[in-house]
Design a protein around this motif. Sequence first.
Motif, PDB file in Angstrom:
ATOM      1  N   LEU A   1      24.486  40.108  41.175  1.00  0.00           N
ATOM      2  CA  LEU A   1      25.558  40.840  41.788  1.00  0.00           C
ATOM      3  C   LEU A   1      25.401  42.376  41.321  1.00  0.00           C
ATOM      4  O   LEU A   1      25.423  42.600  39.981  1.00  0.00           O
ATOM      5  N   THR A   2      25.460  43.232  42.159  1.00  0.00           N
ATOM      6  CA  THR A   2      25.386  44.604  41.823  1.00  0.00           C
ATOM      7  C   THR A   2      26.644  45.697  42.313  1.00  0.00           C
ATOM      8  O   THR A   2      27.134  45.086  43.447  1.00  0.00           O
ATOM      9  N   GLY A   3      26.968  46.402  41.817  1.00  0.00           N
ATOM     10  CA  GLY A   3      27.998  47.128  42.334  1.00  0.00           C
ATOM     11  C   GLY A   3      28.627  48.219  41.066  1.00  0.00           C
ATOM     12  O   GLY A   3      28.113  48.182  39.964  1.00  0.00           O
ATOM     13  N   ILE A   4      29.354  49.080  41.542  1.00  0.00           N
ATOM     14  CA  ILE A   4      29.735  50.140  40.539  1.00  0.00           C
ATOM     15  C   ILE A   4      30.856  49.750  39.517  1.00  0.00           C
ATOM     16  O   ILE A   4      31.246  48.409  39.617  1.00  0.00           O
ATOM     17  N   GLY A   5      30.970  49.953  38.195  1.00  0.00           N
ATOM     18  CA  GLY A   5      32.000  49.686  37.509  1.00  0.00           C
ATOM     19  C   GLY A   5      33.512  49.566  37.849  1.00  0.00           C
ATOM     20  O   GLY A   5      33.880  50.396  38.729  1.00  0.00           O
ATOM     21  N   GLY A   6      34.012  48.348  37.749  1.00  0.00           N
ATOM     22  CA  GLY A   6      35.454  48.137  38.188  1.00  0.00           C
ATOM     23  C   GLY A   6      35.364  47.511  39.313  1.00  0.00           C
ATOM     24  O   GLY A   6      36.750  47.278  39.831  1.00  0.00           O
ATOM     25  N   VAL A   7      34.363  47.192  40.199  1.00  0.00           N
ATOM     26  CA  VAL A   7      34.386  46.519  41.364  1.00  0.00           C
ATOM     27  C   VAL A   7      34.605  45.092  41.657  1.00  0.00           C
ATOM     28  O   VAL A   7      34.886  44.505  42.610  1.00  0.00           O
ATOM     29  N   GLY A   8      34.760  44.421  40.283  1.00  0.00           N
ATOM     30  CA  GLY A   8      34.911  43.248  40.077  1.00  0.00           C
ATOM     31  C   GLY A   8      33.880  42.087  39.946  1.00  0.00           C
ATOM     32  O   GLY A   8      33.922  41.163  40.503  1.00  0.00           O
ATOM     33  N   LYS A   9      32.554  42.680  39.617  1.00  0.00           N
ATOM     34  CA  LYS A   9      31.435  41.899  39.443  1.00  0.00           C
ATOM     35  C   LYS A   9      31.693  40.527  38.439  1.00  0.00           C
ATOM     36  O   LYS A   9      31.313  39.490  38.779  1.00  0.00           O
ATOM     37  N   THR A  10      32.120  40.959  37.268  1.00  0.00           N
ATOM     38  CA  THR A  10      32.276  40.043  36.448  1.00  0.00           C
ATOM     39  C   THR A  10      33.332  38.735  36.827  1.00  0.00           C
ATOM     40  O   THR A  10      33.074  37.667  36.852  1.00  0.00           O
ATOM     41  N   THR A  11      34.478  39.610  37.508  1.00  0.00           N
ATOM     42  CA  THR A  11      35.505  38.324  37.879  1.00  0.00           C
ATOM     43  C   THR A  11      34.964  37.498  38.898  1.00  0.00           C
ATOM     44  O   THR A  11      35.133  36.273  38.918  1.00  0.00           O
ATOM     45  N   LEU A  12      34.186  38.107  39.936  1.00  0.00           N
ATOM     46  CA  LEU A  12      33.711  37.252  41.005  1.00  0.00           C
ATOM     47  C   LEU A  12      32.366  36.286  40.203  1.00  0.00           C
ATOM     48  O   LEU A  12      32.784  35.119  40.827  1.00  0.00           O
ATOM     49  N   ALA A  13      31.868  36.725  39.547  1.00  0.00           N
ATOM     50  CA  ALA A  13      30.773  35.814  38.800  1.00  0.00           C
ATOM     51  C   ALA A  13      31.484  34.655  38.120  1.00  0.00           C
ATOM     52  O   ALA A  13      31.112  33.506  38.336  1.00  0.00           O
ATOM     53  N   VAL A  14      32.329  35.096  37.317  1.00  0.00           N
ATOM     54  CA  VAL A  14      33.106  33.834  36.605  1.00  0.00           C
ATOM     55  C   VAL A  14      33.701  32.822  37.487  1.00  0.00           C
ATOM     56  O   VAL A  14      33.441  31.640  37.268  1.00  0.00           O
ATOM     57  N   HIS A  15      34.303  33.530  38.389  1.00  0.00           N
ATOM     58  CA  HIS A  15      35.256  32.649  39.500  1.00  0.00           C
ATOM     59  C   HIS A  15      34.126  31.637  40.058  1.00  0.00           C
ATOM     60  O   HIS A  15      34.371  30.159  40.291  1.00  0.00           O
ATOM     61  N   THR A  16      32.988  32.039  40.742  1.00  0.00           N
ATOM     62  CA  THR A  16      31.913  31.535  41.279  1.00  0.00           C
ATOM     63  C   THR A  16      31.338  30.630  40.125  1.00  0.00           C
ATOM     64  O   THR A  16      30.955  29.223  40.745  1.00  0.00           O
ATOM     65  N   ALA A  17      30.906  30.693  39.148  1.00  0.00           N
ATOM     66  CA  ALA A  17      30.225  30.106  38.192  1.00  0.00           C
ATOM     67  C   ALA A  17      31.353  28.695  37.866  1.00  0.00           C
ATOM     68  O   ALA A  17      30.621  27.772  37.707  1.00  0.00           O
ATOM     69  N   HIS A  18      32.443  28.838  37.757  1.00  0.00           N
ATOM     70  CA  HIS A  18      33.353  27.669  37.809  1.00  0.00           C
ATOM     71  C   HIS A  18      33.236  26.768  38.879  1.00  0.00           C
ATOM     72  O   HIS A  18      33.325  25.650  38.503  1.00  0.00           O
TER      73      HIS A  18
END
Length: 989
Positions: free
Chosen positions: A323-340
Amino acid sequence: MRDTTEPSADRLHFQLLGPVRALADGHHVDLGARQQRAMLAVLLLRGGATVSSDELIDALWGEAAPPQALGTIRTYASRLRTLLEPGRAARTPATVLVSVAGGYALRVAPERVDALVFERLLAEAAAAHAAGDIATAHASYTAALDLWHGAALAGLPGPYCERQQDRLSEARLAAQEGLFDCALALGRHAEVVPELTSLTAEHPLRERLRAQLVLALYRCGRQVDALAAYAEARRLLVEELGVEPGPELTRLHAQVLAGAPELALPAAGATAAPGTGQARRPAGAPFQLPAGIPDFTGREDLVREVHGALTGAAGPAVVIAMLTGIGGVGKTTLAVHTAHLARPGFPDGQLYVDLRGAGSDPADSGSVLAHFLQALDVPETDIPDDLEQRAALYRSVLADRRVLLLLDNARDAAQIRPLLPGTAGCAVLVTTRSRAITLGGARHFHIGVASEPEALSLLAAIAGQERVAAEPRAAGALVASCGHLPLAVRIVASRLASRPGWTLASLVARLDDERRRLDELQAGDLTVETTFRLGYTHLPSDQARAFRLLALADAPDLPLAAAAALLDRDDFTAEDLAEGLADAGMLESYAPGRYRFHDLLRLYARRRAERTETPQERSGAVLRLLDHLLATVANASRILEPDHALHRHLHPAGAPGLVFADADEARQWLRREHITLAATLTQAVRELPGALRAAGDVLLTWSGLIEGPAHRDELRRLSELTAAAARGAGDPCVEARARYTLGNLHYLTDVYEAAERELSEALRLAEAAGDPMCRHLAANALGILCFATDRPARALPLLEQARVLCDVLGDKGSEARVLANTARVRLALDQPREAERDAAEAVRLAEATGNGPTVALTLYQHGCVLHKTGRPDLAARQLRDALGYFIEQQQRGWEGLAWARLAECRLAEWRDNDAVSCAEQSLQIARELGKTYCQGLAHAVLGRALPRLGDPSRGRDHLHEALALFERLGVPEAARVRTLLAETPVRTR
């Protein structure tokens, strides 16, 4: 001695089955711009055969090849030689990319091009399959598919690459189908169900995949699911194509229903793939994922795609989703949500680490491995010190396990590679700001900002549904102020949640001030500026400077040439810097050679510029951009108006600007860069007092090159802004030119009173400023206006003044145009002989200049004079010639007038059908462009021609239309139409 660092052909490897890449001894070679990479791809896919220059031009551009295409091909070839053989001495013949008989060839062995290896492996697999060697066929198909790392020739332009993308994608799909056939024959049906499910979703009408899925499900003991898969396939085929399934799928359906024995597992010799048995859940399995976000909203399609990538693949390689994108775009939030969501598919555990890649202290891969190994129950005393040994142990521990790894905030590929498992079954989810990370087989997902509905949903989830519903307009403005950046939306929502007394509108007001917006976007330890700072401090100094300076322009996006002007660098250096920022997630490269910032990143970059660059350095960057635009607009004007003296009376530009090959290229640039020109002009006039002269001349020159009404309101606003700024600065020269532009715009939109006021003031100011160029322009325009409003006696001295100034300016083209206008005025003053003389002389002068637009205008005026003096046949000849010029030059307004005048000539010759045809052409154009006077002329001709053709009722309707239009303008043609209406009897029943 030979330079061992040179990537000669036997040390190069090329990847086409994904983004096009070249590696020399395992290191990436920067292949340059997209079109240059496309040319390389063409040569590689031809397998060493010679490709002529004409074939390359056709491959890259097709029928839209620019005039300079051959030169561009040669430039690309030269650059590619330098990139592929950097150590080659000057004047030494190239050995990799060679010139052959009017074309080029790449001397590269087929085994060094992944697409050619792929095709060889497919042939080997097909041969083994046909010979009954299923295991060998399976291995060959697997090896072939492992070569892919994305969409083939990803992002490359041109018709050839588009065709090859389709061909290779089809070959990939056929290989996957062959692999599934082999897997089913080997009894590995459970292994292929997830990937078959995913592929049938992507290709819902492909019957062979559907049949394979039905069979695999049946062999897994899932007869109901197999029948459901068939039913879904049939429904789609009937609804989408109106056909029933083919015989293979129909027969398989019947066999599944009957439980036919021939569908049973293959006989002896079939072995299941390792790792496909019942999933285990060891007692000590690690579950390290951060807590899920309870207010996660939106991104449904993206979550589905990433989840499918993690859980749907079944092959010998580790699944990697990035997952790539600028800072603050929600990469980590999306990654954690999808990983769960994906956890059930990875019963052996989930590992998580923040690699701190955006900061100054990135995590050490060896330390991360140690933590992971301990989490996987490896005693600390058994963990080796050596990084390679530690990574090997880690891969061994993960072998035959199904573990999900979330590597958050990665810096680069070197940090990630030691952390990758070695066998299938595991999946890796990576988040990073960098687009430059390349990992074999990884699927890339770019995370953009949220859509407005998604941003509003997040706002409501945190701040409260009722508050958002109560102020919908303020809610929209609030998320817009955040640029739809999820982190910023989360911050403002949190502030609202903690301040129940605040309204959304009150927070919108606080964010309105762009200079304070970043300060407002913080809540507790959440701040947008801190997120951006992490990325900024990681930039090299030259990229950091580019980040700051590129943000200084108000234009919403920038072409490469404009970026180079801001940076004071050549195009190649500017492109490298901009692409580096794009790779770092600090700038968006959304189209070839075009760049833009996220709104909040732009504010952050400007804040950094204010703290780093002096005011003179900041204004100097915008002045360089304005200089570039002035020079380029002047170059366009020289192409489109080559005989105009205006070019010699502009503020001197400090840059060469872009050079155009022909008029079409100049017009395309003017259309394409309209927003850049308008934004930069506005910025220069408002913020840079020293830029008024250049800004005024950009406006004056540019406004004369725009055809049609689409941008007149904007040009009027810019003219008023420039005139007011010039008056405030006490600069009568700039004010005169701005008021001339404004008056001319009023004239073109039929606002004659305002036009006369502005043109008169422009003439007065130009005289006071000693500006002969503007005096000439204003006097000529004012003379035309007086003629149009039935004041020929007032028009004549103005036009004579304009003609005298042509001698001062040395401008024969303008003299021809003024003389043509004077001829019309003399005709109105009942001086037909002088009118014919001036009109004929105007044509002679124009033809001597060789400038098509000037020749066209004088031919048009000569035709009008000849018609009024009773020679419609000669007039029609001149008007036809003028019309041809206008059509060729894409001067639609003049084209409409020429059709109207030609219609008048045909009417005078009693060629009424021709007159109607010409008038209808004129009326269509005039309506498209909003040309009131031209519409009136066309209606008047139709009003006279139609009664003569037996339709007096429609004729009167057209005359009434003409009268209304001419009366609105206050032009003398209204009296003539009134007379015609009085002479035309009203037919009653």
